[in-house]
Structures are given as structure tokens and as C-alpha cells.
Design a protein around this motif. Sequence first.
Motif, PDB file in Angstrom:
ATOM      1  N   TYR A  78     -57.837 -36.990  34.064  1.00  0.00           N
ATOM      2  CA  TYR A  78     -57.669 -36.125  32.888  1.00  0.00           C
ATOM      3  C   TYR A  78     -58.569 -34.905  33.066  1.00  0.00           C
ATOM      4  CZ  TYR A  78     -56.264 -35.437  27.990  1.00  0.00           C
ATOM      5  OH  TYR A  78     -55.687 -34.978  26.840  1.00  0.00           O
ATOM      6  N   GLY A  79     -57.959 -33.754  33.214  1.00  0.00           N
ATOM      7  CA  GLY A  79     -58.745 -32.535  33.362  1.00  0.00           C
ATOM      8  C   GLY A  79     -58.506 -31.858  34.696  1.00  0.00           C
ATOM      9  N   HIS A  80     -59.252 -30.775  34.928  1.00  0.00           N
ATOM     10  CA  HIS A  80     -59.047 -29.970  36.134  1.00  0.00           C
ATOM     11  C   HIS A  80     -59.582 -30.632  37.391  1.00  0.00           C
ATOM     12  CE1 HIS A  80     -63.253 -29.006  35.535  1.00  0.00           C
ATOM     13  NE2 HIS A  80     -62.989 -28.415  34.378  1.00  0.00           N
ATOM     14  N   GLY A  81     -60.524 -31.559  37.245  1.00  0.00           N
ATOM     15  CA  GLY A  81     -61.002 -32.314  38.397  1.00  0.00           C
ATOM     16  C   GLY A  81     -62.157 -31.712  39.160  1.00  0.00           C
ATOM     17  N   VAL A  82     -62.724 -30.598  38.690  1.00  0.00           N
ATOM     18  CA  VAL A  82     -63.811 -29.929  39.410  1.00  0.00           C
ATOM     19  C   VAL A  82     -65.154 -30.281  38.757  1.00  0.00           C
ATOM     20  CG1 VAL A  82     -64.749 -27.701  40.169  1.00  0.00           C
ATOM     21  CG2 VAL A  82     -62.270 -28.040  40.033  1.00  0.00           C
ATOM     22  N   GLY A  83     -66.151 -30.582  39.599  1.00  0.00           N
ATOM     23  CA  GLY A  83     -67.495 -30.857  39.088  1.00  0.00           C
ATOM     24  C   GLY A  83     -67.658 -32.272  38.558  1.00  0.00           C
ATOM     25  N   LEU A  84     -68.462 -32.400  37.516  1.00  0.00           N
ATOM     26  CA  LEU A  84     -68.800 -33.702  36.956  1.00  0.00           C
ATOM     27  C   LEU A  84     -67.589 -34.376  36.325  1.00  0.00           C
ATOM     28  CD1 LEU A  84     -71.137 -35.712  35.953  1.00  0.00           C
ATOM     29  CD2 LEU A  84     -70.991 -34.424  33.810  1.00  0.00           C
ATOM     30  N   SER A  85     -67.335 -35.611  36.714  1.00  0.00           N
ATOM     31  CA  SER A  85     -66.362 -36.452  36.013  1.00  0.00           C
ATOM     32  C   SER A  85     -67.123 -37.248  34.958  1.00  0.00           C
ATOM     33  CB  SER A  85     -65.662 -37.403  36.989  1.00  0.00           C
ATOM     34  OG  SER A  85     -64.985 -38.428  36.276  1.00  0.00           O
ATOM     35  N   GLN A  86     -66.805 -37.038  33.707  1.00  0.00           N
ATOM     36  CA  GLN A  86     -67.518 -37.733  32.632  1.00  0.00           C
ATOM     37  C   GLN A  86     -67.300 -39.235  32.714  1.00  0.00           C
ATOM     38  OE1 GLN A  86     -65.532 -35.444  29.589  1.00  0.00           O
ATOM     39  NE2 GLN A  86     -67.387 -34.315  29.100  1.00  0.00           N
ATOM     40  N   ASN A  87     -66.071 -39.651  32.969  1.00  0.00           N
ATOM     41  CA  ASN A  87     -65.778 -41.067  33.097  1.00  0.00           C
ATOM     42  C   ASN A  87     -66.501 -41.653  34.301  1.00  0.00           C
ATOM     43  OD1 ASN A  87     -64.161 -43.470  34.107  1.00  0.00           O
ATOM     44  ND2 ASN A  87     -63.122 -43.102  32.162  1.00  0.00           N
ATOM     45  N   GLY A  88     -66.501 -40.904  35.403  1.00  0.00           N
ATOM     46  CA  GLY A  88     -67.201 -41.363  36.597  1.00  0.00           C
ATOM     47  C   GLY A  88     -68.701 -41.421  36.403  1.00  0.00           C
ATOM     48  N   ALA A  89     -69.248 -40.457  35.643  1.00  0.00           N
ATOM     49  CA  ALA A  89     -70.685 -40.464  35.352  1.00  0.00           C
ATOM     50  C   ALA A  89     -71.060 -41.708  34.566  1.00  0.00           C
ATOM     51  CB  ALA A  89     -71.059 -39.208  34.562  1.00  0.00           C
ATOM     52  N   ASN A  90     -70.201 -42.088  33.616  1.00  0.00           N
ATOM     53  CA  ASN A  90     -70.471 -43.293  32.843  1.00  0.00           C
ATOM     54  C   ASN A  90     -70.422 -44.525  33.740  1.00  0.00           C
ATOM     55  OD1 ASN A  90     -70.923 -44.641  30.283  1.00  0.00           O
ATOM     56  ND2 ASN A  90     -68.803 -45.366  30.432  1.00  0.00           N
ATOM     57  N   GLY A  91     -69.473 -44.543  34.671  1.00  0.00           N
ATOM     58  CA  GLY A  91     -69.390 -45.663  35.607  1.00  0.00           C
ATOM     59  C   GLY A  91     -70.613 -45.762  36.495  1.00  0.00           C
ATOM     60  N   MET A  92     -71.086 -44.625  36.999  1.00  0.00           N
ATOM     61  CA  MET A  92     -72.298 -44.619  37.824  1.00  0.00           C
ATOM     62  C   MET A  92     -73.497 -45.113  37.029  1.00  0.00           C
ATOM     63  SD  MET A  92     -72.098 -41.157  40.183  1.00  0.00           S
ATOM     64  CE  MET A  92     -73.675 -41.588  40.979  1.00  0.00           C
ATOM     65  N   ALA A  93     -73.602 -44.660  35.774  1.00  0.00           N
ATOM     66  CA  ALA A  93     -74.726 -45.073  34.929  1.00  0.00           C
ATOM     67  C   ALA A  93     -74.701 -46.587  34.700  1.00  0.00           C
ATOM     68  CB  ALA A  93     -74.686 -44.327  33.604  1.00  0.00           C
ATOM     69  N   LYS A  94     -73.528 -47.129  34.481  1.00  0.00           N
ATOM     70  CA  LYS A  94     -73.407 -48.570  34.274  1.00  0.00           C
ATOM     71  C   LYS A  94     -73.787 -49.346  35.530  1.00  0.00           C
ATOM     72  CE  LYS A  94     -69.937 -48.644  30.591  1.00  0.00           C
ATOM     73  NZ  LYS A  94     -68.564 -49.075  30.220  1.00  0.00           N
ATOM     74  N   HIS A  95     -73.661 -48.696  36.688  1.00  0.00           N
ATOM     75  CA  HIS A  95     -74.033 -49.347  37.947  1.00  0.00           C
ATOM     76  C   HIS A  95     -75.472 -49.026  38.346  1.00  0.00           C
ATOM     77  CE1 HIS A  95     -69.729 -50.183  38.301  1.00  0.00           C
ATOM     78  NE2 HIS A  95     -70.031 -51.022  39.271  1.00  0.00           N
ATOM     79  N   GLY A  96     -76.235 -48.464  37.401  1.00  0.00           N
ATOM     80  CA  GLY A  96     -77.669 -48.297  37.630  1.00  0.00           C
ATOM     81  C   GLY A  96     -78.141 -46.925  38.051  1.00  0.00           C
ATOM     82  N   SER A  97     -77.253 -45.937  38.138  1.00  0.00           N
ATOM     83  CA  SER A  97     -77.670 -44.597  38.554  1.00  0.00           C
ATOM     84  C   SER A  97     -78.364 -43.865  37.407  1.00  0.00           C
ATOM     85  CB  SER A  97     -76.466 -43.780  39.018  1.00  0.00           C
ATOM     86  OG  SER A  97     -75.876 -44.341  40.162  1.00  0.00           O
ATOM     87  N   THR A  98     -79.375 -43.060  37.751  1.00  0.00           N
ATOM     88  CA  THR A  98     -80.029 -42.205  36.773  1.00  0.00           C
ATOM     89  C   THR A  98     -79.216 -40.929  36.586  1.00  0.00           C
ATOM     90  OG1 THR A  98     -81.334 -40.997  38.418  1.00  0.00           O
ATOM     91  CG2 THR A  98     -82.264 -43.068  37.559  1.00  0.00           C
ATOM     92  N   TYR A  99     -79.538 -40.179  35.556  1.00  0.00           N
ATOM     93  CA  TYR A  99     -78.792 -38.948  35.328  1.00  0.00           C
ATOM     94  C   TYR A  99     -78.998 -37.951  36.464  1.00  0.00           C
ATOM     95  CZ  TYR A  99     -82.921 -36.235  33.764  1.00  0.00           C
ATOM     96  OH  TYR A  99     -84.122 -35.563  33.697  1.00  0.00           O
ATOM     97  N   GLU A 100     -80.199 -37.960  37.090  1.00  0.00           N
ATOM     98  CA  GLU A 100     -80.423 -37.075  38.229  1.00  0.00           C
ATOM     99  C   GLU A 100     -79.523 -37.462  39.399  1.00  0.00           C
ATOM    100  OE1 GLU A 100     -82.907 -38.773  36.690  1.00  0.00           O
ATOM    101  OE2 GLU A 100     -84.726 -37.539  36.493  1.00  0.00           O
ATOM    102  N   GLU A 101     -79.402 -38.753  39.649  1.00  0.00           N
ATOM    103  CA  GLU A 101     -78.539 -39.220  40.736  1.00  0.00           C
ATOM    104  C   GLU A 101     -77.077 -38.883  40.459  1.00  0.00           C
ATOM    105  OE1 GLU A 101     -81.174 -43.064  42.262  1.00  0.00           O
ATOM    106  OE2 GLU A 101     -79.749 -43.311  40.607  1.00  0.00           O
ATOM    107  N   ILE A 102     -76.678 -38.984  39.213  1.00  0.00           N
ATOM    108  CA  ILE A 102     -75.306 -38.631  38.841  1.00  0.00           C
ATOM    109  C   ILE A 102     -75.045 -37.157  39.122  1.00  0.00           C
ATOM    110  CG2 ILE A 102     -73.724 -38.382  36.892  1.00  0.00           C
ATOM    111  CD1 ILE A 102     -75.122 -40.859  35.655  1.00  0.00           C
ATOM    112  N   LEU A 103     -75.969 -36.304  38.708  1.00  0.00           N
ATOM    113  CA  LEU A 103     -75.791 -34.859  38.894  1.00  0.00           C
ATOM    114  C   LEU A 103     -75.803 -34.486  40.371  1.00  0.00           C
ATOM    115  CD1 LEU A 103     -78.054 -33.581  35.969  1.00  0.00           C
ATOM    116  CD2 LEU A 103     -75.549 -33.623  36.042  1.00  0.00           C
ATOM    117  N   HIS A 104     -76.668 -35.099  41.143  1.00  0.00           N
ATOM    118  CA  HIS A 104     -76.716 -34.803  42.575  1.00  0.00           C
ATOM    119  C   HIS A 104     -75.458 -35.297  43.291  1.00  0.00           C
ATOM    120  CE1 HIS A 104     -80.613 -32.943  43.072  1.00  0.00           C
ATOM    121  NE2 HIS A 104     -81.178 -33.871  42.311  1.00  0.00           N
TER     122      HIS A 104
END
Length: 380
Positions: free
Chosen positions: A311-337
Motif C-alpha cells: 500500500y503506497g508508493h513503496g519508497v523509503g520507510l515501510s510503516q508496516n515493515g517498521a512495526n514488524g522489525m520492532a516486534k522482532h527486537g529492532s530499535t528505531y535507529e536500526e529501523i531507520l538505518h
Amino acid sequence: MKKRQSKHIKLFLMLALLLVLTVVLFAVIRAAWTQPQKPDADTVAAQTPTATPGPTLVDLYAYFDWTETTDNIRVYDHRADKLVLMSLEEYIVGVVSAEMPAYYDFEALKAQAVASRTYTLYSMAHGGCHTYPDADVCTNSKCCQAFSTHERMQNSWGDDYAKNYNLIASAVMHTAGEVITYKGKICDALYHACSGGETEDSENVYANALPYLRGVSSPYEDPMRQEDVEIGIDELVRLITAKYPESGVSEENARTEVEIVSTFGSGRVKGLRLGKTEITGKQARSLFDLRSAMFTITWSENGAVFHTKGYGHGVGLSQNGANGMAKHGSTYEEILHHYYTDVQIMVYGADGLPKLAQDTPDPQETANAQETTLRLDPEG
């Protein structure tokens, strides 16, 4: 005789006195029985109506030492049709509230706060809001970023208003002033709702090939936002011929004249042939009102079926993917990087990061920025 009369008188007086005492005693007992009893403290507390206290909201201005990010920005509220002055961080709270579900993981909310702040400051440095010239930003997601006022938050969240607001405000305040930079300059921090498993290189969607907006895998998206959209032959042809009358597509030949001719490595459509006309996947997404340019086509008895992912243009941060990474233990810095390539996270106005007011945007960059004014999707 006299003695007997005296005894009778005494007996009479005693009986009269006894009667009087009985009447008095009865009156006292009756008064005591009918007198209202004074309720105890628990009864009083239970019977006393209590006012429901209003929600207690985090005080943005008392939480931390304010930095240069407290400069007021001009926000055009397109619903209320007025220009509003507010602090940057207050604006970011409203943006995150509108752009990302409050039930997402806290680290994902923090990543969204940094991305939204970066996007805002980048836009301000490149001419501000192009729809409303007097504003730095507006609340229309088709132009700048979505934004929720407190009234909209209350209407949307109901009883969870205070809890959700405080959660998002905390995410914003934990990252106050932080921005994403590439070689010391603030990035154009694009983001979207869901990538469908792979984000996209910026030049495949927009005019610029930006080194920090490279396509990456997004493995933890759940759900992938898959959707099937069926468009009848008559409606399909009507949409095509209205926009591309030279295509030559008709109800008789649509099944052979509408086909995907190329895709990018991510799976998004690069080129779609409409008879004599070829359009991009981005144009097809707009033409057929699809969630994503990541789609395939099959044919049903009635017409074309577009099977989309993401859902969306697909460029940059995926909000759904960021939530998935966070649930798997990633910090917000790791998500952004992960979603922004070779970037640094810095504090706006800190040493080593030029102040935006002193920046002189490159004329070509400004022109390119104007070409991509509508770069955000209504759904983030």
C-alpha cells in the motif's frame, strides 16, 4: 372512711403519673424511631455523585529541555481553512497520530516520528507547502503529511484518546530534534504504509535517484496488504480511453491489448501496455485506483482482475515493515538505518549540521522537489 379515701386518691395519682410517664416514654420512643439516621461515611461516599475527571495528557512543554526545534511553524489546516502557528514537536505528534496506527510498537512510532520530522524540515528547506504559499506545511496528505487535531484524535480513539495520545507524544519526545541526514544534509525521508516485501529505488517512482532511497527487503510485513480489484470490461475501457484516447483499446480487444510488459526487481510494474500506448506502473496505479504499483493481471468473465501487494508508493520507510522489525527486537535507529541507506541520525541544529535557514537550496534540487510535490500517498 377517710383513710380508705386517702388510699384511693394516692392510687389514682399513681395511676395518673404512670399514664403520663407511659405517654412521654411512647413519644420519646416514637421520635427516636422516626428520626432519620445519619449515614456512615461509606454510605455518603457511595451516594455522592462524582465528576468523571478529564483525560490527563502528557505536557509536551515540561517533558524535556527545549532545543531549536521548538521554533514555531506555520501549519495550514485544510479542513478548518486556517493557518495555525504551533511548535514543530507539537506538529509531529499530530502527524504521527494520523500517519501510523497507535497500536504499532513503540520503536516503530519513534521511527515514524523521526521520519516525519525529517520530512517536514526537508520540505520547509525546499520551499515549504506548494499548495498554500503562506504555510510551511499543510494537513492534506496529498500535498504534505496527514495531521490529526485533538478533536480528530478524540473522535477516532474514543475512550483510548488519552492513552494513545500519551504514547505517541512520548515517542515524539524521546526522539525530540532528531533527523535523518546524508553527508550532513537533511534527507527527503519518504515513507509509505506497506511495501509488499520490497521497497523501491526512488528514481523508479519519482524524478530523483537519491542515494539514501534505495530499495531494500522488508521481510516482517504482516499483513502484506494484498487485494484483488476487479474492473469490468466496459469500465476498464472507459477509464483507458478517457485518459489515453489514442490507445485504441476497445471492449473487443482489451483482453489482448492490456498487458504488463516490464517490471522492476521489486516486482512493481515498470511498463503497462494499453494498446498503442505504454504507461508506467505509477500511472497505472493512479488510473485504476490501485493500492500499489506491485500488481499482476488476470482476466475473469467480467473483466480484468488486478492482484496488488502493499500500500503506497513503496519508497523509503515501510510503516508496516517498521512495526514488524520492532516486534522482532529492532530499535528505531536500526529501523531507520535499514530503510534509509548510509544515513546518520543527528539532532537538528547540533554542531556539524547546517541550520536550514542558512541553506541555499540548489536550483535543480528545488525544481525536482516541485516536480514531486504530491509524493505522499493518502494512506501514508
